[in-house]
Design a protein around this motif. Structure first.
Motif, PDB file in Angstrom:
ATOM      1  N   GLN A 192      75.557  47.851  65.620  1.00  0.00           N
ATOM      2  CA  GLN A 192      74.448  48.682  65.451  1.00  0.00           C
ATOM      3  C   GLN A 192      74.324  49.256  63.948  1.00  0.00           C
ATOM      4  O   GLN A 192      73.461  49.724  63.663  1.00  0.00           O
ATOM      5  N   SER A 193      75.515  49.085  63.218  1.00  0.00           N
ATOM      6  CA  SER A 193      75.643  49.421  61.883  1.00  0.00           C
ATOM      7  C   SER A 193      76.817  48.604  61.385  1.00  0.00           C
ATOM      8  O   SER A 193      77.478  47.931  61.909  1.00  0.00           O
ATOM      9  N   PHE A 194      76.756  48.901  59.844  1.00  0.00           N
ATOM     10  CA  PHE A 194      77.798  48.102  59.147  1.00  0.00           C
ATOM     11  C   PHE A 194      79.506  48.535  59.671  1.00  0.00           C
ATOM     12  O   PHE A 194      80.235  47.972  59.691  1.00  0.00           O
ATOM     13  N   ALA A 199      84.616  48.229  62.176  1.00  0.00           N
ATOM     14  CA  ALA A 199      85.453  48.644  63.376  1.00  0.00           C
ATOM     15  C   ALA A 199      86.241  47.324  64.154  1.00  0.00           C
ATOM     16  O   ALA A 199      86.914  47.557  64.756  1.00  0.00           O
ATOM     17  N   ALA A 200      85.421  46.404  63.942  1.00  0.00           N
ATOM     18  CA  ALA A 200      85.977  45.075  64.476  1.00  0.00           C
ATOM     19  C   ALA A 200      87.040  44.398  63.662  1.00  0.00           C
ATOM     20  O   ALA A 200      87.831  43.415  64.254  1.00  0.00           O
ATOM     21  N   GLN A 318      75.590  43.394  51.660  1.00  0.00           N
ATOM     22  CA  GLN A 318      74.259  43.822  51.905  1.00  0.00           C
ATOM     23  C   GLN A 318      73.410  42.815  52.815  1.00  0.00           C
ATOM     24  O   GLN A 318      72.664  43.216  53.650  1.00  0.00           O
ATOM     25  N   ALA A 319      73.778  41.708  52.622  1.00  0.00           N
ATOM     26  CA  ALA A 319      73.355  40.666  53.618  1.00  0.00           C
ATOM     27  C   ALA A 319      73.687  41.066  55.098  1.00  0.00           C
ATOM     28  O   ALA A 319      72.750  41.077  55.980  1.00  0.00           O
ATOM     29  N   ALA A 323      70.724  42.047  58.262  1.00  0.00           N
ATOM     30  CA  ALA A 323      70.843  41.363  59.209  1.00  0.00           C
ATOM     31  C   ALA A 323      71.129  42.388  60.375  1.00  0.00           C
ATOM     32  O   ALA A 323      70.443  42.157  61.613  1.00  0.00           O
ATOM     33  N   ILE A 324      72.233  43.267  60.425  1.00  0.00           N
ATOM     34  CA  ILE A 324      72.078  44.240  61.447  1.00  0.00           C
ATOM     35  C   ILE A 324      70.864  45.111  61.694  1.00  0.00           C
ATOM     36  O   ILE A 324      70.448  45.027  62.789  1.00  0.00           O
ATOM     37  N   ALA A 325      70.221  45.424  60.296  1.00  0.00           N
ATOM     38  CA  ALA A 325      69.295  46.445  60.633  1.00  0.00           C
ATOM     39  C   ALA A 325      68.047  45.528  61.396  1.00  0.00           C
ATOM     40  O   ALA A 325      67.218  46.023  62.079  1.00  0.00           O
TER      41      ALA A 325
END
Length: 392
Positions: A192-194, A199-200, A318-319, A323-325
């Motif tokens: 859902q966010s960077f 966190a992964a 930024q990519a 992609a997430i957004a």
């Protein structure tokens, strides 16, 4: 050539093919459940025509369009392939210079050869472009047409680079020699966010990325995403300067003409993402990406100020954020680049398929590609073992 219920011919200008007909083959309608990319901008008529009309391919470039098309008896386009006659091996990202040199040392003539590819673009996708409503046998007819081109023009070889898995399987079944490589892609696992992505990662990798991003932030730059109608000629003027700087330092011969970028903006603006860094309003660096329905494709970048970590920020981080957004499934950040791995990009296999007229060359290539594939398998296994993500 084997008789088929189609007309097969060669086309030297993609503009002689209606854009709607080409695009119906290149990007046919597909459901979300289907494998692969639902829309690949590099295969679109607009992208390939921009290369041709601006002289980025064609006379004097070593990339001479020779597209193969398959038509029904009524003249409807059933299948096609982007084909180029090559007089060198530059701009392909599947390197065969060694084969060319070895063949010519024993008296062979390696060039010209035929390349089924998107020029200067190491992005996987369809290469045997078949309309969704094409009659049975259209793909087979297209393969026959490609082989007929090699034979009638007495070319040394036929190379299909970066096909998707379905095309690769068909080509291998048809007798083409497979070649395996690898790239690094980011996969969006529902982040859902960077910060979710970070966190992964393992703690050490997470801290390293935060440190790199902080270094760029401390440089006092403003970073923006530009796409669609917000793209202007001023953006393309600035980006071309960035592109030329990188090309002159890395390759010695940048491929794309300035007019190409204007053509891209005029026809595919909504599929373009330009990530721009500004200092006090002045554009100093940028990264060019194209937007598919499932993936973001990073292509070119450059800078007038060479700041630590700026390349990583504009091209990779930024990519990922974009992609997430947008809810895209992955980011393909181009060929090579082991440094992508420690920044959350994963190693994946890529493929190409080859045919050689001379049996000696075919035998040597097959043996070499088999050894190379073993090495690639070992590399992929090592990357999988040492992925930068938290261990389960």
């Amino acid at each position: 050539m084997k008789s088929v219920p189609f007309r097969i011919r060669q086309v030297e200008r993609i503009e002689s093919i209606p854009a709607s007909d080409w695009d119906a083959c290149a990007n046919p309608p597909a459901s979300d459940a289907e494998a692969g990319e639902r829309f690949n901008p590099f295969l679109s008529h607009a992208f390939l025509a921009a290369l041709e009309t601006t002289g980025s391919v064609g006379k004097g470039t070593g990339w001479h369009p020779a597209h193969v098309v398959v038509e029904t008896p009524e003249g409807r386009l059933a299948a096609c392939a982007p084909v180029y006659l090559k007089t060198h091996s530059m701009g392909e990202y599947v390197f065969d210079h060694g084969l060319a040199e070895a063949f010519e040392r024993v008296g062979g003539r390696y060039y010209p050869k035929a390349q089924v590819a998107v020029p200067f673009t190491p992005v996987q996708g369809h290469r045997l472009l078949v309309a969704a409503d094409a009659p049975p046998g259209a793909r087979e007819a297209l393969a026959l047409g490609l082989r007929a081109l090699r034979e009638t023009m007495e070319l040394s070889s036929l190379h299909i680079t970066f096909p998707d898995s379905a095309d690769q399987a068909f080509l291998e079944h048809s007798g083409f020699i497979p070649r395996k490589g690898h790239q690094f892609h980011f996969f969006n696992r529902g982040y859902q966010s960077f910060d979710d992505f970070l966190a992964a990662l393992s703690s050490r990798k997470r801290k390293a990325i935060r440190k790199e991003r902080a270094e760029v932030q401390a440089a006092g730059l403003t970073i923006e995403w530009v796409t669609g109608s917000d793209l202007t000629e001023a953006h393309w003027d600035a980006f071309y300067a960035f592109y030329m700087d990188t090309g002159a330092r890395k390759w010695g011969r940048p491929y794309l003409k300035r007019a190409f970028f204007s053509a891209l903006g005029a026809t595919l603006a909504d599929r373009v993402l330009l990530v721009v860094a500004r200092r006090e309003g002045r554009m100093i660096a940028g990264a060019l990406n194209l937007i598919g329905d499932d993936a973001l494709y990073g292509r070119n970048w450059g800078a007038l100020e060479h700041l630590p970590c700026l390349h990583f920020e504009l091209c990779y981080y930024q990519a990922i954020e974009f992609a997430i957004a947008r809810g895209l499934k992955r980011v393909e950040a181009g060929a090579q680049g082991e440094h992508k791995f420690s920044r959350g990009y994963e190693a994946v296999a890529t493929w190409s398929a080859h045919e050689f007229a001379d049996p000696r060359l075919a035998s040597a290539a097959k043996e070499f590609f088999a050894r190379e594939a073993q090495a690639v398998d070992a590399i992929l296994a090592d990357y999988a073992e040492n992925a930068p993500f938290k261990k389960e």
